[in-house]
Each structure stands twice: as C-alpha cells, then as structure tokens.
Design an enzyme around this catalytic site. Structure first.
Site, short mmCIF file in Angstrom:
data_model
loop_
_atom_site.label_atom_id
_atom_site.label_comp_id
_atom_site.label_asym_id
_atom_site.label_seq_id
_atom_site.Cartn_x
_atom_site.Cartn_y
_atom_site.Cartn_z
N ASN A 168 0.80 -1.24 0.00
CA ASN A 168 0.00 0.00 0.00
C ASN A 168 0.83 1.28 0.00
O ASN A 168 0.36 2.31 -0.45
CB ASN A 168 -1.05 -0.01 1.12
CG ASN A 168 -0.46 0.00 2.50
OD1 ASN A 168 0.68 -0.39 2.70
ND2 ASN A 168 -1.24 0.44 3.47
N GLU A 267 4.74 -3.74 12.42
CA GLU A 267 3.77 -2.67 12.12
C GLU A 267 2.59 -3.36 11.44
O GLU A 267 2.67 -3.73 10.27
CB GLU A 267 4.39 -1.63 11.18
CG GLU A 267 5.54 -0.86 11.79
CD GLU A 267 5.11 0.14 12.86
OE1 GLU A 267 3.91 0.43 12.95
OE2 GLU A 267 5.99 0.62 13.59
N CYS A 301 -3.23 1.68 6.69
CA CYS A 301 -3.42 1.06 8.01
C CYS A 301 -4.01 2.06 8.99
O CYS A 301 -4.66 1.69 9.96
CB CYS A 301 -2.09 0.53 8.54
SG CYS A 301 -0.82 1.79 8.53
N GLU A 475 8.36 3.19 14.47
CA GLU A 475 9.21 3.64 13.37
C GLU A 475 9.17 5.16 13.33
O GLU A 475 8.11 5.76 13.51
CB GLU A 475 8.73 3.04 12.04
CG GLU A 475 8.95 1.54 12.01
CD GLU A 475 8.67 0.89 10.65
OE1 GLU A 475 7.71 1.30 9.98
OE2 GLU A 475 9.42 -0.02 10.28
P1 NAP Z 1 0.32 -8.97 4.04
O1 NAP Z 1 -0.49 -9.89 3.25
O2 NAP Z 1 0.55 -9.28 5.47
O3 NAP Z 1 1.72 -8.84 3.28
C1 NAP Z 1 2.74 -7.98 3.71
C2 NAP Z 1 4.08 -8.52 3.26
O4 NAP Z 1 4.30 -9.78 3.88
C3 NAP Z 1 4.19 -8.75 1.76
O5 NAP Z 1 5.52 -8.47 1.35
C4 NAP Z 1 3.90 -10.24 1.65
O6 NAP Z 1 4.46 -10.85 0.51
C5 NAP Z 1 4.58 -10.74 2.90
N1 NAP Z 1 4.11 -12.03 3.36
C6 NAP Z 1 2.90 -12.62 3.17
N2 NAP Z 1 2.86 -13.81 3.78
C7 NAP Z 1 4.07 -13.99 4.37
C8 NAP Z 1 4.66 -15.03 5.14
N3 NAP Z 1 3.99 -16.13 5.47
N4 NAP Z 1 5.91 -14.87 5.57
C9 NAP Z 1 6.62 -13.77 5.27
N5 NAP Z 1 6.11 -12.74 4.54
C10 NAP Z 1 4.86 -12.85 4.10
O7 NAP Z 1 -0.25 -7.48 4.03
P2 NAP Z 1 -0.68 -6.61 2.78
O8 NAP Z 1 -2.00 -7.08 2.29
O9 NAP Z 1 0.44 -6.52 1.81
O10 NAP Z 1 -0.81 -5.17 3.44
C11 NAP Z 1 -1.96 -4.73 4.07
C12 NAP Z 1 -1.82 -4.86 5.57
O11 NAP Z 1 -0.67 -4.14 6.02
C13 NAP Z 1 -2.99 -4.25 6.30
O12 NAP Z 1 -3.35 -5.08 7.36
C14 NAP Z 1 -2.42 -2.93 6.82
O13 NAP Z 1 -3.07 -2.42 7.93
C15 NAP Z 1 -1.01 -3.32 7.11
N6 NAP Z 1 -0.16 -2.13 7.16
C16 NAP Z 1 0.31 -1.72 8.37
C17 NAP Z 1 1.09 -0.59 8.45
C18 NAP Z 1 1.61 -0.10 9.76
O14 NAP Z 1 2.51 0.73 9.74
N7 NAP Z 1 1.10 -0.57 10.90
C19 NAP Z 1 1.41 0.11 7.29
C20 NAP Z 1 0.92 -0.34 6.07
C21 NAP Z 1 0.15 -1.48 6.02
P3 NAP Z 1 3.55 -11.12 -0.80
O15 NAP Z 1 3.23 -9.79 -1.34
O16 NAP Z 1 4.47 -11.88 -1.68
O17 NAP Z 1 2.36 -11.88 -0.34
#
Ligand code: NAP
Length: 495
Positions: A168, A267, A301, A475
C-alpha cells in the site's frame, strides 16, 4: 548480470519496466532468480501485465544473507558522518526524481498521482530525518551505585536485518525501515510485496547512485514469502526482522522468529475510530475525515475504519461527507485528475463488497456508492453508509477501501468503549473544540497514535506504531525508529 541502474538509463520521466524488473538486487548485482521463474506485475487500473520480476528461491535468500553479512563489518565501521551524508544524498535523489517515482507508484499500485506524490515526499523524508539521526547516536556513562566501577553503555548495530513490506506504500514502508537501519550501521535484505516490487527495485538503484556500498541493501522478490523468510530467520547472521503488513502474517512471523530468538518490530493492521463530537468544527471534521478515510483510497493502516458521530451533528456530517465522497473523481491512478484510484486486486474489491453487503444486511443505510462497476480495473466507488451496527463485520475488520461507515453515538463514555472494542490499536482521530475533552478522550483511547482535530498522523519525526495487535515497536521519531536497529552493550569498567 551486470549492474544497470534504471534511473541513469531511463531519465527522470520515462518508465522502463524492463530495466526496473531486470533482476534481484544482491550484493550490488542484478541477477536472475535461480528458479528461472518470474512474478507478473499488474497495473490495477487496466489489469494489464506491465512487468515480470524474478521469483527468488531459498538459494537466492542465502546469497542475500551472505551479501549483507559480507558488507556488514565495513558499513558498521563507516563513520556516522559518512553514513549520514550518503543518506542525505538518497533524500536529495528521491526528491529530484519525485515525479518519476510517483508515476511508478501510481502505475503499479493504482493510487492517485496526488497520493503517490505525497508518498514520495514522506518516503524521502525518512532519509533526511535519519541522516540527522545517524550522527546523534550517543551512549551512557555513569558510576555504579556501589562506587566499585563505571557503567558504560554503548549502542551498537544489531546486525543483518530482514525487512518485509506491504503493497500500500511501496516506497515509504521500505524507506521507513531502510533509512534508520542504515543510519544505525546495519545492512539489510528487503522483500517487497509481490504486487508492487518495481518501486523497491528502482529505489535500490537510486541508493547505489547515492553511494550506498554494494551489499548494504539487497532487494529480492519471491512468490513463496513464508519459506523464504523462514530460511533467512534461521540463519544466525540475521538478527532483526522488521515487518509491515497484516496482523495475521505478523503473528506467524513472530512464531517463526521465536525459533531463533530474532528481534522483531511489527507494524500491523489497524481499525481506526474517527470520533466527531457535537462541538466539533463541522468543516474541519469533514476535511479531516476525507484525509483520514480517502488518503490512498482507503488503503492505509491508519484509515478511518469506523466513524462515530454524536447525535447533534450526525445528520449534517453524514450529508457533508456523502457530498464530498460522491464528488470524487474515480479513475486510473496515473491520470492527472484522478482523486480515487483502483484497489490493488480483484480480491480486495470482493472483500470490500462482502463487508458492505454484510453491513447492509444488518441494517446499514447506503447514502452513496456501494455498487461495483463493470469493466477493466479493480475499482470500487466512494461509499458512505449510516446506521452501521456494532455487529457489522466492518466494525471489526479492516475495510481497506473507500467506504466510510458512520455510526451515531450519544455520550463520551459510550464512544470510548466502542472505539476500544477491537483487537487493534494503531491510530485514532478525535474532533472537538473542547481541548480538555480532546485530551481526556486521547488518554482513554487504546491506540499508539491519536490525532486531535487532524486527519493525518504520519510524520517521520514522530513515533509511528500501534498497541494491542497492531504491532510491536515504533518507526520514526526521536531515537525510537533508529533504536530498533541497535542493541545496548554494557561495559562494567574498573580503573
Ligand atoms: P500482508 O499480506 O501481510 O503482506 C505484507 C508482506 O508480507 C508482503 O511483502 C507479503 O508478501 C509478505 N508475506 C505474506 N505472507 C508472508 C509469510 N507467510 N511470511 C513472510 N512474509 C509474508 O499485508 P498486505 O496485504 O500486503 O498489506 C496490508 C496490511 O498491512 C494491512 O493489514 C495494513 O493495515 C497493514 N499495514 C500496516 C502498516 C503499519 O505501519 N502498521 C502500514 C501499512 C500497512 P507477498 O506480497 O508476496 O504476499
């Protein structure tokens, strides 16, 4: 494969997707994945494949750890001033290339160009802020209470860091980790999200141009993030995992990291309440709601996920928000006049639709939006719902889209209880003209970040992070971000 920096060859404006997807970036070399396979990158505005990036294997993961470990001793001994100046050049180059980077982010992520420009400025700022932090790392020196010895505390780089980022904010989520890690003297391996890898590779070339030594930053994409990350965490040279993404993946990574007792910064997801009291400035609350809800088309997020409005101002607020939401120009992210781009994938659109239909079935009223359009692109219309009941799925799950669910409330105590009724605790927003009430409510809200009369909290100079299941660690901020990448080394000295 030889290093071919994409920026040097593409110039400031043109996007050359072949150059941006030329290889994994390991030890300063662009190389094919040992699998020989690739991962398609799709433009969410058109659904067309724009590039194919290498699909790294466990062998490539091992090569990246080796490259980061090889570069580590020299980088940690590089004088802080020199590290600082390199980081400052990263900031300058990102700022000079801002328009090209924004276009790249809009193309692979779909977000509106104006949001992408904001992201680039925010992402670059982490380099400027951490270039200033790099030369301010200090230790402690004191006398033991017994008087027998001196207590000296030095802060040293933690070691090789694995960084995993979501789609995102393809630039900012990476620089929010890379900049403090490098400032602290650590070397890193970045695994960006599969949907938006091109920005990470473009920035890798930029860092090299800015003078980041080969091997200090490594970037790899993979279709098997689980085993790939587990293999790196099992390597004793890896000492830090910094993850930004969903709470569910964060939980599984914490378990994986526990096997080797690797330090973790997490995060994770959010479910931000946006609270408007009767005495709020209506115009300011609407402006703030549009930012808190619609930055990145709701794919943030920190996005306002539950909007609680006190009875006296409720109808005027709902009307005003619906007018603004319905007037937004929806279109391809990279179009100059787009205000709300597409969602990242078809699956994301289906999830949003599921949450909206569930709320409607439970009694929510549609004020605008809610119908998924036909045609190419992963679009979802800006939507406002009122009377969203506490039991609706969207009151508990991240919507991650342009949907504003409004719920009426009567008392301060009632809204605080509702706002805290979630496993998440990232951001919260409060609108009131009563400063005392604003501070009182902020004190009661279970969140890592609270905005009073503002729709935006993110700032590299402030500690970003959540409580409860929204994460561990911070962060940015003074010392917070950089300290995630350092360990205290205590020396007891008698002399
Ligand atoms: P996600 O599905 O958890 O994926 C995030 C990252 O983790 C991607 O690079 C993904 O790779 C990788 N990943 C997925 N499964 C994994 C595993 N089993 N082991 C290691 N890495 C793995 O999240 P998203 O859909 O990309 O992002 C949306 C989420 O991020 C939302 O929940 C949002 O709230 C959160 N977010 C939080 C913050 C914060 O600062 N708190 C900021 C931004 C977003 P792939 O792309 O290859 O699946």
């Amino acid at each position: 494969m030889n290093a071919r920096p994409p920026f040097a060859q593409t110039g400031a404006q043109a996007l050359d997707f072949d150059l941006l997807s030329q290889g994994l970036y390991v030890g300063g070399q662009w190389r094919a994945a040992s699998s020989g396979r690739t991962i398609d990158v799709v433009d969410p505005s058109t659904e067309s494949v724009i590039a194919a990036v290498p699909d790294a294997t466990l062998e490539d993961a091992a090569a990246a750890v080796a490259a980061a470990a090889l570069a580590a001793p020299r980088w940690r001994k590089t004088p802080p001033r020199e590290r600082s100046e390199i980081l400052r050049r990263c900031y300058t180059l990102m700022t000079e290339r801002a328009e090209m980077l924004a276009l790249l982010i809009s193309t692979e992520n779909g977000k509106a160009l104006r949001d992408a420009r904001g992201e680039v400025a925010y992402a670059a700022e982490f380099f400027r802020w951490n270039s200033e932090e790099a030369v301010r790392i200090t230790g402690e020196f004191g006398t033991a209470p017994s008087g027998a010895n001196r207590i000296i505390v030095d802060y040293v780089p933690i070691g090789v860091c694995v960084l995993i980022t979501p789609w995102n904010f393809p630039a900012a989520m990476a620089t929010r980790k890379i900049a403090p890690a490098l400032a602290a003297g650590c070397t890193v391996i970045l695994k960006p999200a599969s949907e938006t890898p091109l920005t990470a590779y473009a920035l890798a070339a930029l860092y090299e141009e800015a003078g980041v030594p080969l091997g200090v930053v490594n970037v790899l994409t993979t279709s098997e993030p689980g085993p790939f990350t587990a293999a790196m965490l099992a390597d004793p040279r890896v000492r830090k995992l910094s993850f930004t993404g969903s709470t569910s993946v964060g939980r599984s990574l914490l378990a994986e990291a526990a096997k080797s007792v690797v330090s973790c910064a997490m995060e994770l997801g959010g479910n931000a309440p946006f609270i408007v009291f009767d005495d709020a400035d209506l115009g300011a609350a609407l402006d703030g709601a549009m930012i808190a809800k619609m930055r990145n088309a709701g794919e943030a997020c920190t996005a306002a996920n539950r909007i609680y409005v006190q009875s006296g101002i409720h109808d005027a607020f709902a009307r005003g928000l619906a007018e603004r939401m319905a007037a937004l120009k929806v279109g391809p992210g990279a179009n100059a006049d787009t205000e709300c781009g597409p969602m990242i994938t078809r699956k994301a659109v289906q999830k949003i639709d599921r949450l909206v239909q569930d709320a409607i079935e439970r009694g929510a009223q549609v004020v605008c939006g809610s119908a998924v359009p036909d045609g190419k692109g992963f679009f979802y219309p800006p939507t406002v719902l009122t009377d969203v009941p506490a039991g609706a799925l969207m009151a508990h799950e991240e919507i991650f889209g342009p949907v504003a669910p409004i719920t009426r409330f009567e008392t301060e105590a009632e809204v605080i209880a509702r706002a805290n009724d979630t496993e998440y605790g990232l951001a919260s927003y409060v609108y009131t003209r009563d400063v005392g009430r604003g501070m009182r409510v902020a004190a009661e809200l279970e969140a890592g970040m609270i905005a009073i009369n503002r729709g935006l909290v993110s700032d590299p100079a402030a500690p970003f992070g959540g409580v409860k299941q929204s994460g561990l660690g911070r962060e940015g901020g003074q010392h917070h971000g950089i300290s995630e990448y350092m360990e205290a080394k205590y020396i007891a000295a008698t002399f």
